[in-house]
Design a protein around this motif. Structure first.
Motif, short mmCIF file in Angstrom:
data_model
loop_
_atom_site.label_atom_id
_atom_site.label_comp_id
_atom_site.label_asym_id
_atom_site.label_seq_id
_atom_site.Cartn_x
_atom_site.Cartn_y
_atom_site.Cartn_z
N ALA A 114 7.77 -26.70 -43.35
CA ALA A 114 7.98 -25.52 -43.23
C ALA A 114 9.07 -24.96 -44.34
CB ALA A 114 8.26 -24.88 -41.79
N GLY A 115 10.13 -25.96 -44.51
CA GLY A 115 10.87 -25.60 -45.52
C GLY A 115 10.38 -25.59 -47.05
N ARG A 116 9.31 -26.46 -47.01
CA ARG A 116 8.67 -26.38 -48.43
C ARG A 116 7.40 -25.55 -48.72
NH1 ARG A 116 9.98 -32.04 -47.46
NH2 ARG A 116 7.71 -32.09 -46.69
N GLY A 117 6.85 -25.35 -47.37
CA GLY A 117 5.79 -24.52 -47.21
C GLY A 117 5.56 -22.87 -47.79
N ASP A 118 4.37 -22.50 -47.48
CA ASP A 118 3.96 -21.28 -48.13
C ASP A 118 4.70 -20.38 -46.71
OD1 ASP A 118 2.37 -21.12 -45.82
OD2 ASP A 118 0.49 -21.59 -47.36
N ARG A 119 4.65 -18.99 -47.00
CA ARG A 119 4.82 -17.85 -46.27
C ARG A 119 4.40 -18.08 -44.90
NH1 ARG A 119 8.37 -13.25 -46.59
NH2 ARG A 119 8.44 -12.71 -44.56
N GLN A 120 2.84 -18.40 -44.72
CA GLN A 120 2.33 -18.25 -43.43
C GLN A 120 2.88 -19.12 -42.38
OE1 GLN A 120 -1.70 -18.81 -43.70
NE2 GLN A 120 -2.12 -18.51 -41.59
N LEU A 121 3.33 -20.61 -43.21
CA LEU A 121 3.85 -21.57 -42.46
C LEU A 121 5.32 -21.33 -42.14
CD1 LEU A 121 3.83 -24.53 -41.32
CD2 LEU A 121 4.13 -25.33 -43.27
N LYS A 122 6.11 -20.74 -42.77
CA LYS A 122 7.49 -20.36 -42.77
C LYS A 122 7.67 -19.32 -41.64
CE LYS A 122 9.27 -21.15 -47.20
NZ LYS A 122 10.47 -22.01 -47.00
N ASP A 123 6.91 -18.43 -41.49
CA ASP A 123 6.53 -17.42 -40.62
C ASP A 123 6.27 -17.74 -39.12
OD1 ASP A 123 7.06 -15.40 -42.28
OD2 ASP A 123 5.12 -14.40 -42.70
N ALA A 124 5.48 -18.69 -39.22
CA ALA A 124 4.92 -19.34 -38.01
C ALA A 124 6.32 -20.18 -37.24
CB ALA A 124 3.58 -20.25 -38.15
N TYR A 125 6.74 -20.96 -38.15
CA TYR A 125 7.73 -21.69 -37.88
C TYR A 125 8.90 -20.68 -37.21
CZ TYR A 125 10.90 -25.74 -37.80
OH TYR A 125 11.72 -26.63 -37.28
N GLU A 126 9.26 -19.90 -37.81
CA GLU A 126 10.37 -18.89 -37.54
C GLU A 126 10.08 -18.29 -36.27
OE1 GLU A 126 12.40 -14.71 -39.03
OE2 GLU A 126 11.70 -15.94 -40.55
N LYS A 127 8.73 -17.80 -36.16
CA LYS A 127 8.30 -17.11 -34.96
C LYS A 127 8.63 -17.97 -33.51
CE LYS A 127 4.36 -15.18 -32.50
NZ LYS A 127 2.78 -14.80 -32.52
N GLN A 128 8.32 -19.23 -33.82
CA GLN A 128 8.57 -20.22 -32.74
C GLN A 128 9.97 -20.59 -32.56
OE1 GLN A 128 5.74 -20.70 -31.12
NE2 GLN A 128 7.01 -21.53 -29.54
N VAL A 129 10.76 -21.02 -33.70
CA VAL A 129 12.30 -20.76 -33.34
C VAL A 129 12.87 -19.75 -32.61
CG1 VAL A 129 14.26 -20.91 -34.52
CG2 VAL A 129 12.62 -22.39 -35.47
N ARG A 130 12.36 -18.34 -33.05
CA ARG A 130 12.80 -17.39 -32.10
C ARG A 130 12.53 -17.40 -30.87
NH1 ARG A 130 15.13 -13.27 -35.33
NH2 ARG A 130 15.04 -13.58 -37.50
N ALA A 131 11.26 -17.79 -30.40
CA ALA A 131 10.76 -17.73 -29.29
C ALA A 131 11.48 -18.80 -28.47
CB ALA A 131 9.27 -18.21 -29.33
N TYR A 132 11.85 -19.85 -28.96
CA TYR A 132 12.70 -21.03 -28.22
C TYR A 132 13.90 -20.47 -27.88
CZ TYR A 132 8.92 -24.29 -28.79
OH TYR A 132 7.80 -25.08 -28.76
#
Length: 196
Positions: A114-132
């Motif tokens: 996610a750190g190296r990924g595109d915006r879609q992957l970063k957004d999905a990762y961030e969404k999950q971090v926020r949910a947790y």
């Protein structure tokens, strides 16, 4: 939905489910189309009937891998109604979780991607971090400190799991899991004892 449309949807779902497991276990760069299609019992040529590109499949698989963890975290928290954080910590830092990355928390495997990924992957990762973070913060009675404690807890959980999978010495791996679990649980306020 006609029979062929239902078959197509089932095939697409099977590929996506397999890709999600592979992404959790290996990250986003490893799974190839031919390997995924073969494991799904489909031909390589049929791939484009289901997905626009490999990047499309991997983005969908990574998003699925990340979001599937929410239900597991919530279930772990429910196992100990008096101290839900303890249930979550014990489940997350378990040897069973360490030894099964294909069904484990995708935050561990996908962090670097996610750190190296595109915006879609970063957004999905961030969404999950926020949910947790919301889930963990919701277990704390002290709302003022809840978010900061949730950040510390989640960082320790993900970091300990990542390191426990990366080290070669099994005893050291177990020690990492056990020590971090113990220290996190000591930080939690104890549930009030019921009146006798």
């Amino acid at each position: 939905m006609g029979h062929s449309q239902a078959d197509k949807a089932a095939s697409r779902e099977r590929v996506l489910r397999i890709a999600s497991r592979k992404v959790r276990a290996e990250g986003v760069t490893r799974p190839g189309i031919a390997e995924l299609m073969q494991e799904a019992g489909l031909t390589h040529g049929g791939f484009y009937k289901h997905f626009a590109s490999r990047d499309d499949l991997i983005a969908q698989a990574a998003t699925r891998a990340l979001t599937e963890g929410s239900a597991k975290m919530e279930n772990a928290a429910r196992k100990n109604e008096q101290e839900p954080a303890t249930g979550l910590i014990d489940a997350y830092l378990a040897q069973r979780h360490r030894d099964a990355p294909a069904t484990g928390c995708a935050l561990v495997t996908l962090g670097a991607d996610a750190g190296r990924g595109d915006r879609q992957l970063k957004d999905a990762y961030e969404k999950q971090v926020r949910a947790y973070l919301d889930l963990i913060a919701g277990m704390d009675d002290d709302a003022e400190e809840a978010r900061a404690e949730a950040m510390l807890t989640l960082s320790a959980l993900v970091g300990a799991m990542l390191m426990s999978r990366a080290v070669a010495d099994p005893a050291f791996s177990d020690e990492l899991l056990g020590t971090v679990a113990d220290r996190l649980k000591r930080r939690r306020p104890r549930a009030a004892e019921p009146a006798a």
